[in-house]
Each structure stands twice: as structure tokens, then as C-alpha cells.
Design an enzyme around this catalytic site. Structure first.
Site, PDB file in Angstrom:
ATOM      1  CB  SER A  41      35.252  43.821  44.874  1.00  0.00           C
ATOM      2  OG  SER A  41      34.481  44.595  45.753  1.00  0.00           O
ATOM      3  CE1 TYR A  57      37.126  40.224  48.365  1.00  0.00           C
ATOM      4  CE2 TYR A  57      35.984  42.276  48.867  1.00  0.00           C
ATOM      5  CZ  TYR A  57      36.112  41.123  48.115  1.00  0.00           C
ATOM      6  OH  TYR A  57      35.224  40.876  47.088  1.00  0.00           O
TER       7      TYR A  57
END
Ligand SMILES: NC(=O)c1ccc[n+]([C@@H]2O[C@H](COP(=O)([O-])OP(=O)(O)OC[C@H]3O[C@@H](n4cnc5c(N)ncnc54)[C@H](OP(=O)(O)O)[C@@H]3O)[C@@H](O)[C@H]2O)c1
Length: 292
Positions: free
Chosen positions: A168, A181
Site C-alpha cells: 500500500s 496496517y
């Protein structure tokens, strides 16, 4: 240059290559029932490749399989694609070996591994249930690592194959309010870049993608729809992300940031120090539970 050619062509294990006779190369895609994983599956099937689709829900896997088969039937060449589904929770310690064992009974070998399945977690780290953090680490880090360790050695022996890891944009910066995350995606980027260098010249490609927001169920699942980033940052479609990834993967790029806007953001995140980026990222990621 000479080393590259020597590794590429002279260190192949001929016995291992002979074992492949009669076997079909396949692309293994984790998290293939929706979002980005589904679009990867669709692209591979449309290009005539065999796929092994992984997710937890058996019914979703069957639904996706039927949908891909129906699409292939409507296509002009009328070849029936090979679509294998395996319903498994990747957070299990034995998941990767179980997948390898199940593939052993089919006429397939994994030529491309797409580690796509991942989960997010939004909010104050200190308030998050330890079980949810464990689950995130198990899926985003441990499962990806185990699958890579399971399938990479054979790719190296064959001198052919590739691994696409889905990280990401968040992996390029600390992410207050999505701390675990973002940290998990930093691991994925670092691991892929290191493996790419470690195994250079051996015929195996490594690509890590770092998308910004993508229009999938991912954000709703971690209850982050009210965060400012959902309003301020443009989201790409899963299809555009999959397309861009495959394009750059085929060209051999290691780190792919899909989209022009995300590429500019990535450059800023790479050059600016964390004390400058953290307040901005925190503002964007704050789930604003207090306003519910
Ligand atoms: N969406 C975004 O904005 C965005 C941005 C950057 C990066 N990413 C990354 O892109 C990847 C895919 O995201 P997405 O948005 O496409 O997610 P998604 O729409 O939520 O799909 C997740 C997929 O993973 C599967 N999955 C979840 N937990 C699993 C487990 N424990 N074992 C096996 N399969 C599991 C799900 O199926 P089951 O529930 O049936 O298991 C589903 O097929 C993730 O790694 C995510 O971090 C997403």
C-alpha cells in the site's frame, strides 16, 4: 552481465525441469473473491492462463469461478480456462503447506504467486483488541512470508516465475490511526525489494505494488469510511490497479505505484521526514469515531 546469464541459463536444475513435463503453470492469487484480487484473476483468465484462487468463503469462490467461466465462454476463442479454488484461512500456520499439498494432487505448478489478501485496522492502536492485531499480522505479514517461502524455491530451481506482493502507499510512511496496517505494508515493500536484489539474475521477477485508496469493501470492513482520506483522496478502481500492476510486472519493475496522483504522493512520502508527514497522515486517517 556475465553473472546474470550464467545464473539465468546454467544453474537450472534439469531434474526439476523434467518433473514439470505434463504439468501446467498456474497463477496463485490470494484474496481472489473480490476487489483487487478478483481483478487479477479476471486478467489472468482473460489472457488464457490457469489460476488457483484462494479465499475463506467457499461459496464466494464458487460464485467467482462461475462468473469467470461464464465470461470466458462469452469470449471469442471458446477455450475453457483452468480455475482451481481452495477455501482456506491463510492465517493458519499450516495454510501455505496445505495449499502446496493440495496442488500436488493436481497437474499444476505455481509459476506466479500474487500475495494479495490483506486486512486493515483503523483507530487508536492502544484500544485495538490484541486478537485483531494478531490477525492482521498473521495475514498481512506471516501468510505472505510463508507462501513466498513455499513457492519461491521451486521458481528459482526452474529459473522462471514471479511474485507480486500487494502492499500500500501506506507502506511508505508511518500511519497514525492505522499504525499496524501501515507497518505491515512497510514490511511487504521492504521484503520484496530485498528478495528482488537477493535473487537478481535468476529468472524470477519480484514486484510490490503500493496503491493509494481503491474502491473496494476494504475501508468499510475496517470501519474507516468516515476518515478524511476517503473524502479527500481520489480512489482508483480495482481493475485499473490490476492492469497497471500487470503492465509494470511484465516490464520487470520492482516497486509499482499505480496512478499519477499516487506517484506524486509516493515521491513526497519518500523524501519528507516522518515528523512532517505524520500530522498530515494522522489527519487523513483519523476515523473520527467521536462524530458517530
Ligand atoms: N482497497 C484499498 O484501498 C487498498 C489500498 C492499498 C492496498 N490495498 C491492499 O490490497 C489488498 C486487497 O485489498 P482489497 O481492497 O481488494 O480487499 P477486499 O475487497 O476486502 O478483499 C479481500 C480478499 O481477501 C480475502 N481474505 C480476507 N481474509 C482472508 C484470510 N484470512 N484468508 C484468506 N483470504 C482472506 C477475502 O475473502 P474472504 O473474506 O472470503 O476470505 C477477499 O477475497 C490488501 O492486501 C490490501 O491491504 C487495498
Amino acid at each position: 552481465m556475465l553473472t546474470w546469464w550464467r545464473r539465468r541459463f546454467w544453474k537450472r536444475d534439469e531434474a526439476a525441469l523434467a518433473e514439470l513435463h505434463g504439468l501446467q503453470p498456474a497463477t496463485l492469487i490470494t484474496g481472489a473473491t473480490r476487489g483487487i484480487g478478483y481483478e487479477f484473476a479476471r486478467m489472468v483468465v482473460r489472457s488464457g492462463g490457469s489460476v488457483v484462487l484462494i479465499a475463506r468463503s467457499e461459496s464466494d469462490l464458487q460464485r467467482v469461478r462461475d462468473r469467470l467461466l461464464a465470461e470466458a465462454k462469452d469470449a471469442t476463442d471458446h477455450t475453457t480456462p483452468s480455475i482451481t479454488t481452495i477455501a482456506i484461512d491463510l492465517t493458519g500456520v499450516d495454510a501455505a503447506s496445505s495449499i502446496r499439498d493440495q496442488l500436488g494432487t493436481l497437474n499444476l505448478y505455481i509459476d506466479t504467486l500474487i500475495n494479495n489478501a490483506g486486512v486493515g485496522l483503523s483507530g487508536h492502536f492502544a484500544d485495538q483488541p490484541p486478537a485483531q492485531i494478531d490477525h492482521l499480522v498473521e495475514l498481512n505479514i506471516s501468510a505472505l512470508t510463508r507462501l513466498t517461502q513455499t513457492f519461491l524455491p521451486d521458481m528459482l530451481v526452474r529459473g522462471h516465475g514471479g511474485i507480486i506482493n500487494v502492499a500500500s502507499l501506506g507502506g511508505l510512511t508511518p500511519g497514525p490511526f492505522q499504525a499496524a496496517y501501515y507497518a505491515s505494508k512497510a514490511y511487504v515493500i521492504s521484503l520484496t525489494q530485498a528478495l528482488s536484489y537477493e535473487n537478481r539474475g535468476q529468472g524470477v521477477r519480484f514486484t510490490v505494488i503500493a496503491p493509494g485508496p481503491v474502491e473496494t469493501q476494504f475501508h468499510a470492513q475496517m470501519d474507516a469510511e468516515r476518515a478524511f482520506y476517503r473524502r479527500f483522496l481520489p480512489a482508483m478502481t480495482a481493475r485499473a490497479v490490476a492492469r497497471s500492476t500487470m503492465f509494470w510486472y511484465k516490464l520487470g519493475r520492482t516497486v509499482v505505484v499505480p496512478g499519477v496522483f499516487n506517484t506524486i504522493l509516493a515521491i513526497c512520502l519518500r523524501i519528507l521526514p516522518a515528523p512532517l508527514t505524520s500530522p498530515v497522515v494522522a489527519f487523513l486517517l483519523n476515523p473520527r469515531d467521536d462524530e458517530k
